[in-house]
Motif scaffolding. Structure first.
Motif, PDB file in Angstrom:
ATOM      1  N   GLY A   1       0.789  -1.185  -0.012  1.00 39.61           N
ATOM      2  CA  GLY A   1      -0.078  -0.024  -0.093  1.00 39.61           C
ATOM      3  C   GLY A   1       0.901   1.314  -0.110  1.00 39.61           C
ATOM      4  N   LYS A   2       0.255   2.195   0.363  1.00 40.11           N
ATOM      5  CA  LYS A   2       0.804   3.620   0.230  1.00 40.11           C
ATOM      6  C   LYS A   2       0.592   4.416   1.672  1.00 40.11           C
ATOM      7  CE  LYS A   2       0.548   4.098  -4.588  1.00 40.11           C
ATOM      8  NZ  LYS A   2       1.727   3.845  -5.000  1.00 40.11           N
ATOM      9  N   VAL A   3       1.359   5.400   2.084  1.00 40.40           N
ATOM     10  CA  VAL A   3       1.358   6.384   3.138  1.00 40.40           C
ATOM     11  C   VAL A   3       0.972   7.650   2.190  1.00 40.40           C
ATOM     12  CG1 VAL A   3       2.472   7.332   5.049  1.00 40.40           C
ATOM     13  CG2 VAL A   3       2.888   5.058   4.450  1.00 40.40           C
ATOM     14  N   MET A   4       0.018   8.232   3.003  1.00 39.13           N
ATOM     15  CA  MET A   4      -0.578   9.470   2.462  1.00 39.13           C
ATOM     16  C   MET A   4      -0.554  10.709   3.360  1.00 39.13           C
ATOM     17  SD  MET A   4      -3.428   8.481  -0.203  1.00 39.13           S
ATOM     18  CE  MET A   4      -3.301   7.429  -1.624  1.00 39.13           C
ATOM     19  N   ILE A   5      -0.126  11.811   3.196  1.00 43.98           N
ATOM     20  CA  ILE A   5      -0.011  12.818   4.025  1.00 43.98           C
ATOM     21  C   ILE A   5      -0.377  14.242   3.207  1.00 43.98           C
ATOM     22  CG2 ILE A   5       2.268  13.408   3.276  1.00 43.98           C
ATOM     23  CD1 ILE A   5       2.770  13.933   6.184  1.00 43.98           C
ATOM     24  N   ALA A   6      -1.351  15.090   4.239  1.00 47.14           N
ATOM     25  CA  ALA A   6      -1.703  16.306   3.561  1.00 47.14           C
ATOM     26  C   ALA A   6      -1.731  17.375   4.737  1.00 47.14           C
ATOM     27  CB  ALA A   6      -3.071  16.084   2.897  1.00 47.14           C
TER      28      ALA A   6
END
Length: 123
Positions: A37-42
């Motif tokens: 999967g992925k790590v997402m940040i905002a």
């Protein structure tokens, strides 16, 4: 008259610097469940990034974050569907919300630990 012009110019330059002051953040995200999967940040200021998960720790960079207070939202998108999966209002994937006070003029390193909200809700 010349002195007044210099004072006005100085005030304008100082104001422009404080308005446009930004920093880059290196975010180390921990408690990532796997390397799938992925790590997402905002941020609440509009910066965002996404990288492939690299195991228990994953590092992301956020560029041009405005100086001052901001919220950072991070989640581990284990199944790669680009959204935080929930059951009702409870996130099924590890996530975190962190308040930061971004300082100007340097690259800041920030550690964020993801949490399994389901464990907190069950208590």
């Amino acid at each position: 008259m010349k002195t007044i012009k210099w004072v006005i110019l100085f005030v304008f330059v100082a104001f422009a610097y404080t308005v446009s002051a930004q920093a880059d953040l290196m975010i180390k995200v921990t408690n990532v469940r796997s390397d799938c999967g992925k790590v997402m940040i905002a941020t609440d200021k509009g910066q965002y990034n996404m990288v492939d998960a690299k195991g228990a720790e994953t590092v992301l960079e956020l560029k041009d974050v405005p100086v001052g207070k901001c919220k950072v939202y991070v989640y581990y998108d284990e199944n790669g569907n680009y959204q935080l999966d929930k059951e009702g209002d409870v996130p099924l994937e590890n996530c975190a919300i962190v308040d930061l006070d971004v300082k100007a003029g340097r690259k800041e390193e920030v550690n964020i630990r993801l949490v399994d909200v389901r464990k907190k809700v069950k208590k």
